[in-house]
Design an enzyme around this catalytic site. Structure first.
Site, PDB file in Angstrom:
ATOM      1  CE  LYS A  78     -26.247   1.838 -42.981  1.00 60.16           C
ATOM      2  NZ  LYS A  78     -27.103   2.759 -42.717  1.00 60.16           N
ATOM      3  CB  SER A 158     -28.653   4.291 -46.280  1.00 58.29           C
ATOM      4  OG  SER A 158     -28.560   4.045 -45.143  1.00 58.29           O
ATOM      5  CB  SER A 182     -31.472   4.544 -43.731  1.00 60.93           C
ATOM      6  OG  SER A 182     -31.191   5.293 -44.806  1.00 60.93           O
TER       7      SER A 182
END
Lengths: 490, 95
Positions: A78, A158, A182
């Site tokens: 990420k 997210s 998330s």
């Protein structure tokens, strides 16, 4: 070589160990899959040269008998994790050219154990969002589509890039972070497994900060066992993060497959919210039945302050964000937009460098911390947060873990909620309580809705009891026998 | 407590975010929508409740007060938007 990308992480590690294929081969297969899947917008930076270099070094280590637990496995990272010498943006314009001079502890742990980096994954800007639409690189597209439909769906957020990359077989597993849901909500939206461990299990050092008392890293993977293998490597005490817990990391994979007989599973009645789709309610009932068949005892529990968790979160998280993101002033790193004077330079840099949702949250955070409102909002929220944590402590008197749905719906269409912040925030209604209390939570894919879209169930455990979650997650995974994959359209 | 245009301007200034005048009304509306949803926290009885300031129960660790890192200006300055030698260049702070 598409068969190499469809392996589980465990099977890939086994194949690498018995020399069925090399890391260079499986890494090359993934690089090609990533290149062919750009329509998903899951990666914001592909690092194929670095990946192959790491893979060749891994093959050499293995040849010389020094294989680590993740030796040769290609992963996605990420874009919130700082990677030394590799651009790290938090999907923001303000960090569009930021190249860290250091490596986050979590990713350093993965490389220590032999993993290979394929690239950096898209996300909501500064991890603020539930649909991936706040990314400055544009949204990720969910590899899943409703049966008979072509509408583009959100992968959740997210960690939407992580979720989409794992679901579309663009990596064997991925790192992600979870501040209010998330990891778990995108896992549910993409039919993948995601776990947010106990606060303090993974070091936050080198992870771009959003809300420091809530942020926690965790893995996303295609099986419960794969998630356990990854979390074991990611975890561990780190003197560079003062909230990192000085505890031993168990071998989490050993808990997968363990009997769950006799465990008491709490079902919180407050999670039966209005307007919840009947299919999600039915899946929850199914999950209860599966765990009962596996020998668990089901108990009803009450978490009376559940409905106040999201409003409390939307004070605590923006307040912490307004403080954390004050560092982006255009002086030492990040975007600088020259203004007429110092203040003007600050204001222009931040206005142009931050997206609308980030600005909205910074404004809320600044407002609730400002003179005259601190007690009414911020202090009040911290007290409600205590009440929510106390609810869980109460529940642990009568049960060992909780079972709930992960999200109140399946993946929705991109654009559906982007004009209504509160509707978007409600996505995290079942996940956010866990962050406030610092507890571990895992989402496991458990079924498909009538449109053929994946749905997840969430397991919540006591602090530092991820082991029990992995055992229960394994039991759910086995009972659900979830094998569906997105139909490849990209 | 409704957020008016003046409050939006004040908060934007405190947050150091330039906010064009034609965005102020819309922002006031959005922030009011969020804050009025948050108001429900008032229903929770929090009398005598200790605010929760940390999610971990362990005390913050202490370490020896010694230098453990540093002395590497090049790496520190590597992302500077503007620099001169081993220094950041910033707008004038004192007029």
């Amino acid at each position: 070589m598409s068969d190499l990308t469809s392996l589980t992480l465990k099977a890939a590690l086994d194949g690498l160990a018995d020399k069925s294929f090399s890391s260079a081969e499986i890494t090359q297969a993934h690089i090609e899959a990533v290149e062919a899947a750009r329509a998903l917008n899951a990666y914001v930076l592909e690092t194929p040269d670095r990946a192959l270099e790491m893979a060749r070094a891994s093959d050499q280590r293995r040849a010389s008998g020094n294989a680590g637990p993740l030796e040769g496995a290609p992963l996605g990272i990420k874009d919130l994790f700082c990677t030394e010498g590799v651009r790290t943006t938090a999907a923001s314009k303000i960090l569009e050219n930021f190249v860290p001079a250091y490596e986050s502890t979590v990713t350093a742990n993965l490389w220590r154990d032999g993993a290979v980096m394929l690239g950096k994954l898209n996300m909501d800007q500064f991890a603020m969002g539930s649909s991936n639409e706040t990314s400055c690189f544009g949204n990720v597209v969910n590899p899943w589509r409703a049966e008979g439909g072509n509408a583009e769906l959100t992968p959740g957020g997210s960690s939407g890039g992580s979720a989409a990359a794992v679901a579309a077989e663009l990596c064997l597993g991925a790192t992600a972070t979870d501040t209010g849901g998330s990891i778990r909500q995108p896992a549910a939206f993409t039919g993948t497994v995601g776990i947010k461990p106990t606060y303090g299990r993974c070091s936050r050092w080198g992870v771009v900060a959003f809300a420091s008392s809530l942020d926690q890293a965790g893995p996303m993977a295609r099986t419960v066992e794969d998630a356990a293998i990854l979390l074991t490597s990611m975890s561990g005490h780190d003197p560079k993060d003062s909230t990192s817990l000085p505890v031993e990391t168990p071998d989490f994979a050993r808990f997968v497959g363990k009997s769950v007989k006799g465990l008491r599973i709490g079902v919180p009645k407050e999670y039966r919210v209005d307007n919840m789709p009947a299919e999600i309610d039915a899946l929850w009932e199914q999950g209860i039945a599966w765990l009962k068949e596996a020998g668990c005892e089901i108990v009803e529990v009450s978490l009376p302050h559940t409905k106040y968790a999201l409003p409390a979160y939307y004070i605590v998280a923006p307040a912490e964000a307004s403080s954390n993101l004050a560092r982006y002033d255009g002086m030492r790193y990040g975007l600088r937009v020259d203004g007429g004077n110092l203040i003007d330079t600050y204001e222009q840099s931040r206005a142009q460098g931050f997206g609308e949702e980030v600005k909205r949250r910074l404004m809320i955070g600044t407002y609730v911390l400002s003179a005259g409102y601190y007690d009414a909002y911020y202090l009040k929220a911290l007290k409600v947060r205590r009440r929510i944590a106390d609810d869980f402590d109460q529940a642990w008197q009568t049960c060992d873990a909780l079972l709930t749905p992960t999200a109140p719906s399946a993946a929705f269409q991109l654009g559906d909620k982007s004009n209504d912040p509160v509707a978007m925030y409600l996505n995290d209604i079942f996940t956010v309580t866990v962050n406030l209390a610092g507890l571990p939570g895992m989402s496991v894919p458990a079924g498909l809705d009538a449109n053929g879209l994946p749905l997840g169930l969430q397991l919540i455990g006591r602090a530092l009891d991820e082991g029990t979650l992995f055992s229960l997650g394994g039991a759910l995974e086995k009972a659900a026998d979830f094998r569906a994959k997105p139909r490849k359209w990209w | 407590m409704a957020i008016d245009a003046a409050t939006v301007r004040k908060v934007a200034r405190l947050a150091r975010i330039a906010t064009p005048e034609d965005r102020v009304e819309q922002l006031a509306k959005e922030l009011n929508g969020i804050m009025s949803w948050i108001e429900q926290l008032g229903e929770v009885d929090t009398d005598g409740v200790e605010p929760m300031t940390s999610a971990v129960h362990t005390p913050l660790p202490m370490r020896d007060d010694v230098v453990t890192d540093g002395g590497d200006a090049e790496r520190v300055l590597g992302n500077a938007p503007k620099r001169a030698g081993a220094f950041y260049v910033v707008p004038k702070v004192l007029e």
